[in-house]
Write a protein that holds these residues in place. Structure first.
Motif, mmCIF file in Angstrom:
data_model
loop_
_atom_site.group_PDB
_atom_site.id
_atom_site.type_symbol
_atom_site.label_atom_id
_atom_site.label_comp_id
_atom_site.label_asym_id
_atom_site.label_seq_id
_atom_site.Cartn_x
_atom_site.Cartn_y
_atom_site.Cartn_z
ATOM 1 N N GLN C 131 0.832 -1.208 0.000
ATOM 2 C CA GLN C 131 0.000 0.000 0.000
ATOM 3 C C GLN C 131 0.864 1.255 0.000
ATOM 4 O OE1 GLN C 131 -1.154 -2.764 1.700
ATOM 5 N NE2 GLN C 131 -2.601 -2.954 0.021
ATOM 6 N N LYS C 132 2.004 1.216 0.714
ATOM 7 C CA LYS C 132 2.829 2.422 0.808
ATOM 8 C C LYS C 132 3.482 2.763 -0.527
ATOM 9 C CE LYS C 132 4.145 2.178 5.613
ATOM 10 N NZ LYS C 132 5.150 1.479 6.412
ATOM 11 N N THR C 133 4.002 1.745 -1.221
ATOM 12 C CA THR C 133 4.705 2.034 -2.465
ATOM 13 C C THR C 133 3.831 1.817 -3.678
ATOM 14 O OG1 THR C 133 5.499 -0.214 -2.703
ATOM 15 C CG2 THR C 133 6.847 1.267 -1.427
ATOM 16 N N GLY C 134 2.763 1.046 -3.576
ATOM 17 C CA GLY C 134 1.925 0.761 -4.725
ATOM 18 C C GLY C 134 2.478 -0.293 -5.642
ATOM 19 N N SER C 135 3.549 -0.974 -5.224
ATOM 20 C CA SER C 135 4.190 -1.947 -6.097
ATOM 21 C C SER C 135 3.864 -3.359 -5.617
ATOM 22 C CB SER C 135 5.699 -1.729 -6.085
ATOM 23 O OG SER C 135 6.366 -2.892 -6.457
ATOM 24 N N ALA C 136 3.407 -4.223 -6.532
ATOM 25 C CA ALA C 136 3.059 -5.582 -6.124
ATOM 26 C C ALA C 136 4.290 -6.423 -5.839
ATOM 27 C CB ALA C 136 2.221 -6.249 -7.211
ATOM 28 N N ASN C 137 5.388 -6.140 -6.560
ATOM 29 C CA ASN C 137 6.629 -6.864 -6.326
ATOM 30 C C ASN C 137 7.372 -6.197 -5.170
ATOM 31 O OD1 ASN C 137 9.012 -8.192 -6.463
ATOM 32 N ND2 ASN C 137 9.323 -7.889 -8.647
ATOM 33 N N LEU C 138 7.433 -6.900 -4.032
ATOM 34 C CA LEU C 138 7.997 -6.253 -2.844
ATOM 35 C C LEU C 138 9.479 -5.953 -3.009
ATOM 36 C CD1 LEU C 138 6.335 -8.219 0.055
ATOM 37 C CD2 LEU C 138 5.821 -5.969 -0.756
ATOM 38 N N VAL C 139 10.184 -6.791 -3.782
ATOM 39 C CA VAL C 139 11.617 -6.551 -3.954
ATOM 40 C C VAL C 139 11.860 -5.228 -4.682
ATOM 41 C CG1 VAL C 139 13.713 -7.427 -5.000
ATOM 42 C CG2 VAL C 139 12.165 -8.981 -3.904
ATOM 43 N N THR C 140 11.073 -4.965 -5.741
ATOM 44 C CA THR C 140 11.211 -3.682 -6.438
ATOM 45 C C THR C 140 10.866 -2.523 -5.523
ATOM 46 O OG1 THR C 140 10.659 -4.752 -8.506
ATOM 47 C CG2 THR C 140 10.467 -2.390 -8.442
#
Lengths: 112, 145, 175
Positions: C131-140
């Motif tokens: 939710q904080k970054t909006g990115s589904a891939n947590l590594v990215t």
């Protein structure tokens, strides 16, 4: 625990190669082996049983995920490892063109 | 540098474009699927290396290509730093601030500035690996046997 | 899982030993590939697909560069008996290995058992990072958002390494 010990054994093999070999290409290979053992150790300490790869599925958020932090550190380290290996290879090919040998003892004697 | 036989050349022509497109796919979908800037950049550099190894080139076009690639790499690095600095202008004033709207998790256009970072870092990594390969080849062509 | 990882790591150790002891430099370089590709399988088993994609391509390119260096040369390695300096170096290396192993035994009592990582640091990254970054891939998300400085340092190191390679391999100056 045995996986950690095997990983450390791989590191020792690389260290043994760096110390005992006199050939520049063999030394570069040993260095990259030591590097690879470090990457494996980082990936090992982040693993969780029955975990899934750290990619969030918005429909089903309550899963156990593998730790993403060590994977991040290794991701940048792999590319830097490629760059340092390339730098090492550049130095080695330059030394070979000058001295016609890979042996560091002979390069020491042919100084100048 | 001499090329290889016609079978290798035709296979490389068929495959290289697809590998390049796969690299672009990995970069653009970096925030949704496994991959990202580093992986996609190295894949793109691999397809360029495949073309050079199979077809072979002459010395002068190699030098020209190296100069162009150097400019691309520097420009991509500057773009990464500029986007990071742009975080000072909007919202919370911190370096590497994610200032664009986040969108829904899972959409292609989401995650704010992360896809931009992915694209520029991918270009930078591809150009770096390709320059290293080119300079090795140029050195081997240039130096007397 | 632990057994599978250990078997693959054992094969990697065998490949590394062969790479160090091979007579022909070309076979040494190719045996070094065993170690790299074994690492890819380990990454896949450890649920790290990002790392597997990067490593399999990087290892291939490293192999190409090493072969390009080795193919020009005579490819022979001359083995000879260790001289005095070599004996001193080997003894020092043995002492270093024993000391490192002692510290590893001490440190390994504080490591988590494989598969039971306690996620001291990563809890903040996993819960709510999407939710904080909006990115589904947590590594990215971690690479470019939480640890952006790290990535920028990596980019700068890459540029510096390329400049070093260009400086070393340049025979004639540019007009």
């Amino acid at each position: 625990m045995i996986a950690y010990y095997m990983c450390f054994g791989l590191f020792f093999v690389g260290l043994y190669g760096v110390i005992t070999r006199r050939n520049l290409v063999k030394i570069a290979i040993s260095l990259s082996i030591m590097e690879i053992s470090t990457f494996l150790f980082f990936a090992l300490i982040g693993y969780i049983d029955n975990g899934v790869a750290p990619i969030v599925n918005p429909a089903d958020p309550d899963k156990i995920y593998v730790d993403p932090l060590p994977q991040t550190l290794v991701l940048t380290a792999i590319v830097i490892g490629l760059a340092t290996t390339a730098l090492l290879m550049a130095v080695i090919i330059r030394l070979y063109r000058k001295y016609k040998t890979f042996d560091i003892r002979e390069i020491n004697e042919l100084r100048g | 540098m001499k090329g290889m036989t016609i079978i290798v050349k035709k296979t490389a022509q068929l495959i290289a474009g697809m590998i390049f497109m796969y690299g672009i796919y990995v970069i653009v979908h970096g925030h949704l699927t496994p991959g990202g800037g580093f992986a996609g950049g190295v894949i793109m550099a691999g397809s360029l290396i495949l073309v050079i190894l199979s077809h072979g080139t002459d010395f002068f076009s190699l030098v020209k290509e190296e100069m162009g690639t150097t400019i691309v790499e520097s420009a991509a690095t500057i773009c990464v730093i500029l986007i990071a600095t742009a975080g000072f202008l909007f919202g919370t004033k911190v370096f590497f601030n994610n200032f664009l709207p986040k969108g829904n998790v899972g959409d292609l256009v989401s995650a704010g500035v992360l896809p931009l970072y992915n694209i520029f870092v991918g270009i930078e990594v591809a150009a770096s690996v390709f320059i290293i390969f080119l300079s090795l080849i140029i050195f081997k062509e240039e130096s007397p046997k | 899982m632990e057994v599978a990882i250990s078997i693959i790591t054992g094969l990697m150790i065998l490949g590394a030993l062969f790479a160090i002891h091979a007579k022909d430099l070309l076979s040494a370089v190719i045996a070094c590939g065993i170690v790299g590709y074994g690492l890819v399988i380990c990454f896949l088993l450890l649920k790290a697909p990002d790392l597997a994609i990067v490593q399999i391509v990087v290892d291939t390119i490293t192999l190409i560069m090493m072969v390009a260096v080795v193919l020009d040369s005579s490819r022979e390695e001359s083995f000879s008996r260790l001289d005095t300096f070599g004996k001193i170096a080997a003894a020092t290396g043995l002492i270093i290995i024993v000391v490192l192993f002692y510290f590893f035994i001490i440190a390994s009592s504080n490591l988590d058992v494989l598969g039971k990582s306690s996620l001291r640091m990563a809890n903040a990254y996993i819960h709510g990072a999407a939710q904080k970054t909006g990115s589904a891939n947590l590594v990215t998300g971690v690479v470019f958002d939480f640890r952006g400085y790290d990535t920028m340092g990596e980019a700068v190191v890459l540029v510096t390494a390329v400049l070093g390679v260009l400086t070393i391999l340049r025979l004639k100056g540019k007009k």
